[in-house]
Design a protein around this motif. Structure first.
Motif, PDB file in Angstrom:
ATOM      1  N   ASN A 177       0.800  -1.234   0.000  1.00  0.00           N
ATOM      2  CA  ASN A 177       0.000   0.000   0.000  1.00  0.00           C
ATOM      3  C   ASN A 177       0.829   1.278   0.000  1.00  0.00           C
ATOM      4  N   ARG A 178       2.159   1.126  -0.097  1.00  0.00           N
ATOM      5  CA  ARG A 178       3.046   2.295  -0.088  1.00  0.00           C
ATOM      6  C   ARG A 178       2.742   3.209   1.103  1.00  0.00           C
ATOM      7  N   GLN A 179       2.840   2.668   2.286  1.00  0.00           N
ATOM      8  CA  GLN A 179       2.508   3.411   3.498  1.00  0.00           C
ATOM      9  C   GLN A 179       3.721   3.670   4.391  1.00  0.00           C
ATOM     10  N   PHE A 180       4.923   3.600   3.823  1.00  0.00           N
ATOM     11  CA  PHE A 180       6.108   3.789   4.657  1.00  0.00           C
ATOM     12  C   PHE A 180       6.259   5.230   5.148  1.00  0.00           C
ATOM     13  N   HIS A 181       5.651   6.172   4.455  1.00  0.00           N
ATOM     14  CA  HIS A 181       5.728   7.556   4.931  1.00  0.00           C
ATOM     15  C   HIS A 181       5.071   7.706   6.298  1.00  0.00           C
ATOM     16  N   ALA A 182       4.013   6.897   6.547  1.00  0.00           N
ATOM     17  CA  ALA A 182       3.353   6.938   7.855  1.00  0.00           C
ATOM     18  C   ALA A 182       4.304   6.446   8.945  1.00  0.00           C
ATOM     19  N   VAL A 183       5.088   5.390   8.639  1.00  0.00           N
ATOM     20  CA  VAL A 183       6.087   4.899   9.589  1.00  0.00           C
ATOM     21  C   VAL A 183       7.188   5.944   9.756  1.00  0.00           C
ATOM     22  N   GLY A 184       7.485   6.661   8.676  1.00  0.00           N
ATOM     23  CA  GLY A 184       8.478   7.733   8.744  1.00  0.00           C
ATOM     24  C   GLY A 184       8.049   8.826   9.711  1.00  0.00           C
ATOM     25  N   TYR A 185       6.764   9.176   9.703  1.00  0.00           N
ATOM     26  CA  TYR A 185       6.256  10.173  10.647  1.00  0.00           C
ATOM     27  C   TYR A 185       6.470   9.703  12.083  1.00  0.00           C
ATOM     28  N   TYR A 186       6.216   8.414  12.301  1.00  0.00           N
ATOM     29  CA  TYR A 186       6.423   7.850  13.638  1.00  0.00           C
ATOM     30  C   TYR A 186       7.891   7.982  14.049  1.00  0.00           C
ATOM     31  N   CYS A 187       8.795   7.680  13.119  1.00  0.00           N
ATOM     32  CA  CYS A 187      10.231   7.770  13.419  1.00  0.00           C
ATOM     33  C   CYS A 187      10.621   9.208  13.774  1.00  0.00           C
ATOM     34  N   TRP A 188      10.049  10.178  13.056  1.00  0.00           N
ATOM     35  CA  TRP A 188      10.362  11.571  13.354  1.00  0.00           C
ATOM     36  C   TRP A 188       9.890  11.960  14.758  1.00  0.00           C
ATOM     37  N   VAL A 189       8.653  11.582  15.077  1.00  0.00           N
ATOM     38  CA  VAL A 189       8.112  11.903  16.399  1.00  0.00           C
ATOM     39  C   VAL A 189       8.909  11.191  17.489  1.00  0.00           C
ATOM     40  N   ALA A 190       9.167   9.896  17.263  1.00  0.00           N
ATOM     41  CA  ALA A 190       9.926   9.122  18.248  1.00  0.00           C
ATOM     42  C   ALA A 190      11.329   9.686  18.429  1.00  0.00           C
ATOM     43  N   GLY A 191      11.966  10.081  17.328  1.00  0.00           N
ATOM     44  CA  GLY A 191      13.316  10.638  17.398  1.00  0.00           C
ATOM     45  C   GLY A 191      13.369  11.922  18.197  1.00  0.00           C
ATOM     46  N   VAL A 192      12.409  12.802  17.945  1.00  0.00           N
ATOM     47  CA  VAL A 192      12.352  14.076  18.684  1.00  0.00           C
ATOM     48  C   VAL A 192      12.098  13.823  20.166  1.00  0.00           C
ATOM     49  N   LEU A 193      11.173  12.908  20.472  1.00  0.00           N
ATOM     50  CA  LEU A 193      10.870  12.592  21.868  1.00  0.00           C
ATOM     51  C   LEU A 193      12.093  12.017  22.589  1.00  0.00           C
ATOM     52  N   VAL A 194      12.823  11.151  21.902  1.00  0.00           N
ATOM     53  CA  VAL A 194      14.013  10.536  22.507  1.00  0.00           C
ATOM     54  C   VAL A 194      15.061  11.625  22.822  1.00  0.00           C
ATOM     55  N   ILE A 195      15.245  12.550  21.897  1.00  0.00           N
ATOM     56  CA  ILE A 195      16.207  13.630  22.119  1.00  0.00           C
ATOM     57  C   ILE A 195      15.770  14.501  23.290  1.00  0.00           C
ATOM     58  N   ILE A 196      14.473  14.823  23.360  1.00  0.00           N
ATOM     59  CA  ILE A 196      13.958  15.633  24.469  1.00  0.00           C
ATOM     60  C   ILE A 196      14.143  14.921  25.798  1.00  0.00           C
ATOM     61  N   LEU A 197      13.798  13.633  25.839  1.00  0.00           N
ATOM     62  CA  LEU A 197      13.955  12.854  27.076  1.00  0.00           C
ATOM     63  C   LEU A 197      15.426  12.757  27.491  1.00  0.00           C
ATOM     64  N   THR A 198      16.318  12.673  26.488  1.00  0.00           N
ATOM     65  CA  THR A 198      17.743  12.642  26.794  1.00  0.00           C
ATOM     66  C   THR A 198      18.205  13.942  27.447  1.00  0.00           C
ATOM     67  N   MET A 199      17.664  15.062  26.959  1.00  0.00           N
ATOM     68  CA  MET A 199      18.023  16.367  27.524  1.00  0.00           C
ATOM     69  C   MET A 199      17.464  16.539  28.933  1.00  0.00           C
ATOM     70  N   ILE A 200      16.295  15.950  29.184  1.00  0.00           N
ATOM     71  CA  ILE A 200      15.652  16.088  30.502  1.00  0.00           C
ATOM     72  C   ILE A 200      16.326  15.215  31.542  1.00  0.00           C
TER      73      ILE A 200
END
Length: 278
Positions: A254-277
């Motif tokens: 279904n060519r839905q990898f962009h949706a997984v990409g959005y998850y990776c972006w959100v997860a990546g930002v959250l991980v960086i924020i949690l690392t800073m905290i």
């Protein structure tokens, strides 16, 4: 580590192995959040066992393909000593095996950096950044025009390019299967074949990488009591891996990898924020 935690971590590892969100990144972050790294538990051994679980999942779902490689290899060896006409037979499964071997060659280039990658896996800030990069790779994969190449037309150059991309995915946070799949399409292969190749090559890659991981794990303390959680995690990873491959196939269709990409972006930002905290 309790059996319940082992089942949870094992299932997450299996689920994220073939859904291209980087299983190593998720396990590393979860180990940090739950304090597993500081508990004295041999996490390297646990990760090795769970990866063996996902390898078994791939073998189960692609048993027909691996059986075809095995039996065609026997036919090829027999034909090599036979008549000239028999030697001219086409053996696509054998060709696929040869391409898999060429795709694995670049992994030997990063063997000297093995310990460095293990240490990177403990740096959650790096993992967060690589998750964002992984999301970009997945978003690109949906936009690429697929070709028509498969095992009969895949070339050595294609296999080596895919192998180089696979070697880059040794950096924790970059999805191996997502990178290999994207490289497969970029080198002119069909989406279906690129997906099949990405899953099948994971079997020898997991096997050899886990041998080195087990050597690394042997340098740390390991109690017999740790075997229970390790086997529980492996069993859960088999279940998660089977589900993960089925989801991966659906994403390809279904060519839905962009949706997984959005998850990776959100997860990546959250991980960086949690690392800073923390």
């Amino acid at each position: 580590m309790s059996i319940f935690n082992a089942l949870f971590f094992g299932f997450i590892q299996g689920l994220t192995e073939f859904i291209p969100v980087s299983s190593s990144a998720h396990l590393s972050v979860l180990f940090s959040l739950f304090g597993i790294n500081a508990s004295g538990f041999n996490t390297d051994a646990f990760v090795a066992f769970t990866h063996f679980g996902t390898m078994i999942a791939a073998i189960i779902l692609y048993a027909g393909d691996f059986a075809e490689i095995f039996f065609q290899s026997l036919e090829f060896i027999a034909a090599a000593g036979g008549q000239e006409g028999k030697r001219r037979r086409v053996f696509p499964a054998v060709r696929l095996l040869v391409m898999m071997l060429f795709a694995m060659l670049p992994l030997f280039l990063i063997l000297p950096l093995n310990d460095y990658f293990f240490r990177l896996g403990e740096n959650t800030a790096v993992i967060g950044a690589m998750l964002i990069l992984s999301g970009i790779i997945l978003a690109i994969s949906d936009r690429l025009e697929e070709g028509k190449k498969a095992e009969r037309s895949m070339g050595i150059y294609d296999a080596i390019i895919i192998g180089l991309c696979q070697a880059v995915s040794a950096i924790p946070g970059i999805s191996r299967i997502g990178t290999v799949y994207t490289a497969g399409i970029a080198t002119g292969h069909s989406r279906a074949f690129a997906a099949r190749f990405a899953v099948m090559i994971s079997v020898p890659v997991i096997l050899f990488s886990n041998i080195f991981r087990l050597f690394h794990a042997a340098s740390a303390s390991f109690a017999l009591a740790d075997l229970g959680p390790c086997f529980a995690g492996m069993a859960a990873a088999i279940v998660g891996g089977i589900l993960s491959i089925r989801v991966f196939r659906s994403l390809v269709k279904n060519r839905q990898f962009h949706a997984v990409g959005y998850y990776c972006w959100v997860a990546g930002v959250l991980v960086i924020i949690l690392t800073m905290i923390f």
